[in-house]
Design a protein around this motif. Sequence first.
Motif, PDB file in Angstrom:
ATOM      1  N   SER A   1      -3.867  -3.890   5.997  1.00 55.05           N
ATOM      2  CA  SER A   1      -3.197  -3.578   4.984  1.00 55.05           C
ATOM      3  C   SER A   1      -3.403  -1.971   4.401  1.00 55.05           C
ATOM      4  N   ALA A   2      -2.216  -1.506   3.528  1.00 49.87           N
ATOM      5  CA  ALA A   2      -2.521  -0.411   3.132  1.00 49.87           C
ATOM      6  C   ALA A   2      -3.432  -0.020   2.083  1.00 49.87           C
ATOM      7  N   GLN A   3      -4.226   0.866   1.883  1.00 48.34           N
ATOM      8  CA  GLN A   3      -5.102   1.082   0.777  1.00 48.34           C
ATOM      9  C   GLN A   3      -5.044   2.340   0.156  1.00 48.34           C
ATOM     10  N   THR A   4      -5.316   2.432  -1.035  1.00 48.20           N
ATOM     11  CA  THR A   4      -5.369   3.536  -1.778  1.00 48.20           C
ATOM     12  C   THR A   4      -6.797   4.066  -1.412  1.00 48.20           C
ATOM     13  N   GLY A   5      -6.731   5.439  -1.691  1.00 40.87           N
ATOM     14  CA  GLY A   5      -8.062   6.259  -1.522  1.00 40.87           C
ATOM     15  C   GLY A   5      -9.246   5.637  -2.385  1.00 40.87           C
ATOM     16  N   HIS A   6      -9.057   5.138  -3.534  1.00 40.83           N
ATOM     17  CA  HIS A   6      -9.875   4.562  -4.286  1.00 40.83           C
ATOM     18  C   HIS A   6     -10.400   3.326  -3.707  1.00 40.83           C
ATOM     19  N   GLN A   7      -9.662   2.620  -2.980  1.00 38.11           N
ATOM     20  CA  GLN A   7      -9.932   1.294  -2.569  1.00 38.11           C
ATOM     21  C   GLN A   7     -10.751   1.612  -1.159  1.00 38.11           C
ATOM     22  N   ARG A   8     -10.207   2.709  -0.576  1.00 33.97           N
ATOM     23  CA  ARG A   8     -10.970   2.851   0.723  1.00 33.97           C
ATOM     24  C   ARG A   8     -12.386   3.444   0.544  1.00 33.97           C
TER      25      ARG A   8
END
Length: 65
Positions: free
Chosen positions: A6-13
Amino acid sequence: MPLWASAQTGHQRIAEENTIRTAIRERHRGGVTVDVASDEAVQMVIDANLPAEEHAAFRPKGRRR
């Protein structure tokens, strides 16, 4: 990251990568050599640090439509 994730924000990654790095550092302190760890062992470390909603055990089984 796999293409089907699933897509992730930069912060999540960044948070996920930091969690993995922290787990590896803790293993080093405990005397585990990660350089020679099996793929299964490394995957267990990664899975142990995933949020519960992303863990494979909670995903629906079978073919997606």
